[in-house]
Motif scaffolding. Structure first.
Motif, mmCIF file in Angstrom:
data_model
loop_
_atom_site.group_PDB
_atom_site.id
_atom_site.type_symbol
_atom_site.label_atom_id
_atom_site.label_comp_id
_atom_site.label_asym_id
_atom_site.label_seq_id
_atom_site.Cartn_x
_atom_site.Cartn_y
_atom_site.Cartn_z
ATOM 1 N N GLU D 141 68.894 15.082 31.429
ATOM 2 C CA GLU D 141 67.774 15.860 31.978
ATOM 3 C C GLU D 141 66.871 14.950 32.811
ATOM 4 O O GLU D 141 66.930 13.725 32.690
ATOM 5 N N GLU D 142 65.978 15.570 33.553
ATOM 6 C CA GLU D 142 65.052 14.773 34.364
ATOM 7 C C GLU D 142 64.061 14.011 33.485
ATOM 8 O O GLU D 142 63.455 13.042 33.927
ATOM 9 N N THR D 143 63.925 14.433 32.222
ATOM 10 C CA THR D 143 62.978 13.763 31.330
ATOM 11 C C THR D 143 63.595 12.554 30.630
ATOM 12 O O THR D 143 62.926 11.863 29.872
ATOM 13 N N PRO D 218 64.760 10.959 38.010
ATOM 14 C CA PRO D 218 63.432 10.559 38.516
ATOM 15 C C PRO D 218 62.817 9.376 37.748
ATOM 16 O O PRO D 218 62.051 8.616 38.333
ATOM 17 N N LEU D 219 63.144 9.228 36.462
ATOM 18 C CA LEU D 219 62.517 8.136 35.711
ATOM 19 C C LEU D 219 63.371 6.872 35.708
ATOM 20 O O LEU D 219 63.076 5.912 35.001
ATOM 21 N N LEU D 333 57.855 14.347 26.441
ATOM 22 C CA LEU D 333 57.587 14.817 27.808
ATOM 23 C C LEU D 333 57.727 16.326 27.875
ATOM 24 O O LEU D 333 56.978 17.007 28.559
ATOM 25 N N ALA D 334 58.696 16.844 27.131
ATOM 26 C CA ALA D 334 58.961 18.277 27.216
ATOM 27 C C ALA D 334 58.054 19.085 26.308
ATOM 28 O O ALA D 334 57.811 20.256 26.567
#
Lengths: 150, 295, 318, 355
Positions: D141-143, D218-219, D333-334
């Motif tokens: 996931e993006e997280t 992204p991270l 984060l989520a």
């Protein structure tokens, strides 16, 4: 646990207002009117004193039914206490019903100090209902029912 | 071999676990309160033994134990008695919360649960050995130091001179123990200096706060200091000591924070990366400087 | 809704511009709004004290959080604080003013428009992963992800509270409540057991709730006998939510924050809505937070109120 | 250790679960009222929905080794007497399937706390009796930022590592415990697995694909360089904690969904039949966490908020050779109601390295 095999002995908590219903219970006693021994009376200054927490607490510690008895509407020693109690308990019982707790396990009744007969009838009737319903399994803390063992 | 300290009746270990078996540090043993002494209006000293007599477990001066009355509470207390005493353990406890209120109303023969020992204790056998010692205590702060004082006096030849400065709000708040009045002052090379905060009828001793009294006493700078008391008293006494020329490396103190497990795992009593229950409660004052100011 | 001493966006300028003007013109010392997050969807509530801090200000489709509860603390600080209130947040604000939890004189409420906020959890629940960007395209959302472009209907991923927005003609907010009422008692019990046993007792629903502002919660009070931090058995899972819902009865504005924040997606708002539905039916329509002075249904009574046995007669199977 | 790689067809995965569950408890990511949790698998119950597509369960897998609540010991009080009754639950052997790389690493982090002296008995027993079967993350996931901690989502740790690729579940045992479970499964059903050692091209391609995706997240490249113990006091005294904590509502969501948060409380419950002492997860975000009779050293949410992140990023590493107490699973984060999280903290406090 084999509760089915054992005879069901319910535990019923009755919150009785000091001025009317508790005196009603007294009158029932002195008039030698019988009401079931499984009913445990807790005297409260007014039906309005019964915090919804008390009702849930009773169920937590193993009550199979909870009944609140107060002065008739209009007769409250503190003028208006039972009116508030009426709204509060209506709402609470409806919410418990919404959670799937059998609605017959909760009840409010108005019993005056002169109504010893009514007190005995109400309690006998309520106790009969609880006997029919059987043990409360949906709203009780299991830890309070089971003995602590190794 | 089971090395756990719990050896009383009724405690059975399941040894079928084989190699993974460990004594559970969180399970307490029974202690019996055999004697209760009133020290000040709000401090009582409880004498605790194992059910069969004797101490509940081995410990060193400055270490602590978790005392509990089930369903009332569990809290960490410093062990006041010296480990040289093999007959009983003592706890001087101030009435200040739920559990301590309860303890203050019990009677002898009451059982409680006890687990420990926890913490590092004072370095009596290394850093303190051979040193001239200066004990400074305020109020209930004498409790942990009493254990060290008696330990050092028991092994008198291992240490140099011993000075004890002890202060409290009033004379009735000075912990009423036999040693303070009748034993310590009479011993050779041992001095007791008492002080109370305010003038009082019938008190002919020193009057004034501990930090200023310490300065007045003008101790030589080669002493090692053991300091314990309320946080504010520790702070000012430490400042006084530094003004006199003492270095922070010469001063040991004990810390107190909320504790639950006692073994550095429940995550509660940390000051920075140190856990008071495991890395403390005894810290050398220069070590505290490296930690964040959150206590 | 009372509008005296409130900021209303008459000139239809952007919310960011409004925020800037308020600080610029010194109409408030601080401004409570939302701050841009790490991603495009994780905006946080924030207090802005000067214009340069406003660089991070954001008001977009992911500003669902209700800011009114923060004012319980913020309005007790020095100076005046402006707060951005979406139409639904105003109800909580009024209710808190009514309960004297917000010091009204220290707050400048600013009413802002809202077209409905999106729920990132709902988007994820559709199986959309690695979300990088969302563009609104009419009723559709174009979602750019690590795994290629996706789309979904905007309606499907609105926050629960936006589906039955109080300021728009929306669906029937009691629809699900009625469905549950229509179940048998056993079914209802099973439904709530299944939902509530997911609860991890993180207290997010309580801490976010604008109606939960007790100085010391009964569940934090060791002397209450129920201050258990974890659900150690099924009773506690239920007890916590029953007591919490009942404690906000008559004061809950149906802001939906409890359901928004629940990490386990328990539909907690259904309990509150059940109570609201009952109150409406028994004692007449009432919307908590409609104004900041009227008495709630549990703090007043009528001589001829329904008797508690009405519960026995109505709704659901036996 | 065996480098043998076995495969089982995805459509037969039910047989694998049944074989594991034959003589021990098997925990799988199952759907319960719309959420995915590690729950006991019941071969007889067809209504259970196994969700291997969902990356993070809300409650992390730490729950299986360090449950949210467990009984420790009980007491009976009679007059002045107290009886100690040891009634800790016996831990039976179990297997958990579908643990992700981040959660698998979290066990190492918890081990350093609970297995250090004095060993935490119930945690140690669960660790000793639990077999961890991990599953590589095909769709991060993006997280996700496990990469920051040197975790390879394409090759998770665990007693057994598995991958889903090319319609197959690939199975490789890493430890003795893993080999033991594999051997046992083969002894129950010799035809369960196909030996695909040496034919793992599809698997290697899948691993490459995962690593490629991770490099694009992204991270990717998040740096925690700034957080080391020499900076402890500087970080602690940073004025930025104030603004970071502003949005924090003081709930325990981040701590309860976190796979590495390990703080616990010990509490007594008076059942009327005796006193049950139990321990349960606790959160440093709660106002009563360090409350004692004479006061509270952390009086505001700023201090509580700071404690949590200082613990993860500075205190824990200071005691554990620089290892952070975070695995980059992205749950905080989520899930944070105010969208505050460790990444925002790391970027705000440890600014320069992340610009």
């Amino acid at each position: 646990m084999s509760i089915e095999n054992k005879e069901f002995k319910p535990l019923i908590v009755a919150f009785c207002c000091n001025w009317c219903s508790y005196a009603g219970a007294d009158l029932a006693g002195t008039s030698r009117l019988a009401y079931p021994a499984e009913i445990k009376i807790i005297r409260v200054p007014c039906s309005c004193r019964v915090n919804p927490m008390f009702v849930l607490r009773a169920f937590q510690r193993g009550a199979d039914g909870v009944i609140i008895a107060g002065c008739h509407p209009g007769d409250c020693h503190y003028t208006t206490g039972n009116y508030y109690a009426r709204r509060r308990m209506t709402l609470l019982f409806s919410m418990l019903d919404f959670f799937g707790i059998e609605k017959e396990r909760t009840r409010v009744d108005w019993v005056s100090a002169a109504e010893g007969v009514k007190f005995s009838t109400v309690m006998n009737d309520f106790s009969k209902k609880i006997h029919e319903l059987g043990e409360n399994r949906r709203l009780g803390d299991l830890r309070c029912k089971m003995p602590i063992e190794k | 071999m089971c090395s756990c300290s719990c050896s009383h009746e009724g405690h059975e270990h399941d040894h079928n676990h084989g190699h993974e078996h460990h004594a559970d540090a969180l399970i307490p043993v029974i202690g019996v309160v055999t004697d209760i002494r009133v020290d000040t209006p709000d401090v009582k000293t409880f004498r605790v033994t194992a059910p069969e007599g004797g101490i509940c477990f081995e410990y060193m001066p400055g270490q602590c134990a978790m005392l509990s009355i089930p369903a009332v509470g569990e809290a960490m207390f410093s062990i006041t008695s010296s480990p040289t005493n093999r007959e009983f353990m003592e706890f001087s406890i101030k009435k200040c919360g739920t559990l301590t209120d309860w303890l203050h109303q019990i009677e002898p023969e009451q059982e409680l649960t006890i687990r420990g020992p926890y913490g590092n204790g004072f370095p009596v056998d290394d850093a303190l050995a051979g040193q001239d010692l200066l004990f400074i205590a305020g109020g209930i702060g004498l409790a942990p130091l009493r254990s060290v004082i008696n330990y050092c006096l028991h092994h008198r030849d291992r240490y140099g001179s011993i000075d004890i400065v002890y202060g409290a709000r009033s004379s009735s708040d000075l912990v009423d123990i036999d040693e303070l009045k009748n034993i310590w002052p009479t011993l050779e090379n041992t001095n007791v200096h008492l002080t109370i905060d305010r003038e009082e009828e019938g008190w002919d001793g020193h009057v004034g706060f501990v930090p200023s009294y310490v300065k007045e006493l003008d101790f030589s700078l080669d002493k090692t200091v053991l300091l314990c008391g309320p946080p504010i008293m520790i702070k000012f006494t430490l400042a006084s000591l530094q003004e006199m020329g003492f270095d922070k490396t010469q001063v040991y103190t004990t810390m107190e924070l909320k504790m639950k497990c006692g073994v550095g795992k429940c995550g509660r009593c940390n000051i920075g990366s140190k856990y008071v229950c495991k890395d403390g409660p005894v810290f050398r004052c220069d070590e505290l400087d490296e930690l964040p100011d959150e206590y | 809704m009372q509008n005296a001493d409130r900021e209303i966006n008459k000139e239809k300028i952007s919310v960011a511009e409004m925020a800037k003007q308020i600080l610029e013109q010194g109409r408030a010392d601080r401004l409570m709004g939302w701050k841009r997050g790490e991603f495009f969807y994780d905006n946080s509530p924030a207090v802005f004290e000067n214009l340069s801090e406003l660089d991070d200000f954001v008001y977009d489709l992911f500003c669902g959080s209700n800011l009114s509860k923060f004012l319980v603390k913020e309005s007790r600080k020095d100076g005046k604080i402006a707060v951005l209130l979406k139409p639904c947040d105003r109800y909580s604000f009024n209710q808190l003013v009514k309960e004297h939890r917000i010091i009204k004189d220290n707050v400048l409420p600013v009413e802002i428009d809202c077209d409905g906020m999106l729920d990132i959890d709902k988007i994820r629940a559709l199986g959309i992963k690695g979300i990088k960007k969302i563009t609104v395209d009419g009723d559709q959302l174009q979602i750019d992800t690590v795994y290629g472009p996706k789309t979904c209907a905007r309606e499907d991923v609105l926050l629960m509270k936006c589906l039955t927005c109080k300021d728009r003609v929306g669906g029937d907010r009691f629809e699900l409540v009625k469905e549950i009422e229509a179940m048998s008692s056993v079914e209802r019990y099973e439904f709530w057991r299944s939902e509530l046993s997911k609860c991890i007792r993180c207290n997010a629903c309580r801490n976010v709730c604008p109606a939960c502002t007790c100085e010391k919660c009964v569940f934090d009070n060791d002397k209450s006998g129920i201050a258990n931090k974890a659900n150690t058995d099924s009773f506690e899972e239920s007890l916590y939510h029953m007591i919490r819902a009942f404690h906000v009865a008559g004061r809950c504005t149906d802001c939906g924050e409890c359901t928004r924040v629940c990490p386990q997606n328990i539909p907690l708002h259904l309990i509150n809505r059940k109570i609201i539905k009952d109150l409406n039916e028994f004692y007449g329509e009432y919307q908590a937070g409609e104004d900041d002075f009227s008495k709630g249904p549990l703090t007043r009574f009528d001589l001829d109120d329904v008797e508690p046995d009405i519960v026995m007669e109505r709704g659901g199977n036996k | 250790m065996s480098a043998q790689i076995l495969t089982v067809k995805m459509e037969n995965i039910g047989n694998l679960f049944k074989a594991i569950a034959a003589d021990q408890k098997l925990y799988l990511p199952l759907e319960q009222a719309g959420q995915v949790q590690f729950l006991p698998y019941d071969p007889a119950d067809d209504s259970q929905k196994v969700r291997l597509d969902v990356l993070n369960t809300v409650r992390s897998a730490k729950d299986l080794f360090f449950p949210q609540s467990e009984n420790m010991v009980a007491f009976k009080k009679q007059g002045k007497k107290i009886d100690i009754i040891e009634n800790r639950e016996k831990v039976e052997a179990f297997t958990v399937f579908g643990v992700r790389a981040c959660d698998a690493r979290s066990f190492d982090i918890l081990d350093r706390v609970f297995l250090s002296e004095p060993v935490d008995v119930s945690y140690a027993e669960r660790r000793a009796r639990g077999t961890v079967v991990t599953l590589a993350c095909n769709e991060p996931e993006e997280t996700c930022f496990c990469e920051t901690f040197g975790i390879d989502a394409a090759k998770p740790d665990g007693d057994i590592t598995t991958w889903i690729a090319d319609g197959l579940l690939w199975w490789q045992a890493n430890t003795n415990k893993g080999v033991k479970l594999t051997d046992k499964l083969l002894s129950v059903d010799a035809g369960l697995f196909v030996d695909s050692t040496g034919e793992a091209k599809a698997l290697e391609e899948q691993q490459e694909k995962i690593r490629e995706i991770i490099s694009q997240l992204p991270l990717h490249g998040l740096s925690l360089e700034y957080f080391h113990k020499e900076e402890l006091k500087t970080i602690f005294n940073s004025p930025k904690w104030q603004e970071l904590s502003e949005a924090c509502i003081g709930c325990g969501t981040c701590t309860f969904v976190c796979p590495t948060c390990q703080c616990y409380d010990i509490r007594d419950y008076d059942t009327g039949n005796g006193v049950q002492r139990y321990r349960c997860w606790d959160s440093c975000m709660y106002s009563d966490f360090v409350m004692m009779a004479h006061g509270n050293p952390r009086t505001s949410q700023v201090e509580r908020f700071r404690q949590r992140f200082m613990h993860k990023l500075v205190y824990y590493p200071a005691n554990n050779e620089g290892i952070f107490s975070c695995v980059g699973c992205g749950r905080c984060l989520a899930k944070c109601p105010s969208s505050m999280n460790i990444v925002k903290v790391a970027k705000t406090i440890g600014g320069e390295a992340n610009v």
